[in-house]
Motif scaffolding. Sequence first.
Motif, PDB file in Angstrom:
ATOM      1  N   ASN A  43      19.842   4.151  14.359  1.00 14.60           N
ATOM      2  CA  ASN A  43      19.272   5.497  14.349  1.00 14.60           C
ATOM      3  C   ASN A  43      18.324   5.731  13.179  1.00 14.60           C
ATOM      4  N   ARG A  49      14.715   6.261  16.481  1.00 14.94           N
ATOM      5  CA  ARG A  49      14.115   7.602  16.539  1.00 14.94           C
ATOM      6  C   ARG A  49      13.258   7.752  17.797  1.00 14.94           C
ATOM      7  N   ALA A  52      15.609   8.157  20.769  1.00 14.53           N
ATOM      8  CA  ALA A  52      16.219   9.485  20.777  1.00 14.53           C
ATOM      9  C   ALA A  52      15.233  10.529  21.299  1.00 14.53           C
ATOM     10  N   LYS A  53      13.984  10.423  20.878  1.00 11.11           N
ATOM     11  CA  LYS A  53      12.958  11.362  21.341  1.00 11.11           C
ATOM     12  C   LYS A  53      12.717  11.192  22.842  1.00 11.11           C
ATOM     13  N   VAL A  55      14.837   9.944  25.116  1.00 11.67           N
ATOM     14  CA  VAL A  55      16.019  10.387  25.860  1.00 11.67           C
ATOM     15  C   VAL A  55      16.071  11.913  25.909  1.00 11.67           C
ATOM     16  N   LYS A  56      15.734  12.566  24.814  1.00 16.67           N
ATOM     17  CA  LYS A  56      15.714  14.032  24.803  1.00 16.67           C
ATOM     18  C   LYS A  56      14.697  14.549  25.815  1.00 16.67           C
ATOM     19  N   PHE A  57      13.518  13.941  25.846  1.00 16.78           N
ATOM     20  CA  PHE A  57      12.507  14.373  26.806  1.00 16.78           C
ATOM     21  C   PHE A  57      13.001  14.163  28.240  1.00 16.78           C
ATOM     22  N   HIS A  59      16.103  14.096  29.341  1.00 13.12           N
ATOM     23  CA  HIS A  59      17.144  15.081  29.643  1.00 13.12           C
ATOM     24  C   HIS A  59      16.530  16.454  29.908  1.00 13.12           C
ATOM     25  N   ASP A  60      15.577  16.856  29.071  1.00 15.04           N
ATOM     26  CA  ASP A  60      14.917  18.146  29.259  1.00 15.04           C
ATOM     27  C   ASP A  60      14.174  18.195  30.595  1.00 15.04           C
TER      28      ASP A  60
END
Length: 75
Positions: A43, A49, A52-53, A55-57, A59-60
């Motif tokens: 991480n 990083r 993570a960015k 995966v967040k996108f 999910h959103d």
Amino acid sequence: MGVSLDLANKAEDVKYVEAVASAKQSTFLRMRMPLLWPDGVYNLTPYGRSEAKAVKFMHDYALKVKSASVSLGVV
């Protein structure tokens, strides 16, 4: 998700495909490099990083598609 991606017209659809490719690349890199296996170390790296960015996108985007399909009465 039951939604076709319109890669020619929507920039967000292209970003989704790029996010999937980025997360996939980071995951494969992590599998090949034992030093990146611990979450704490991974991480802190640019690969972690970036993943993570991405995966967040993803999910959103999935939540947005789901809420749009619910509002249309598809589900």
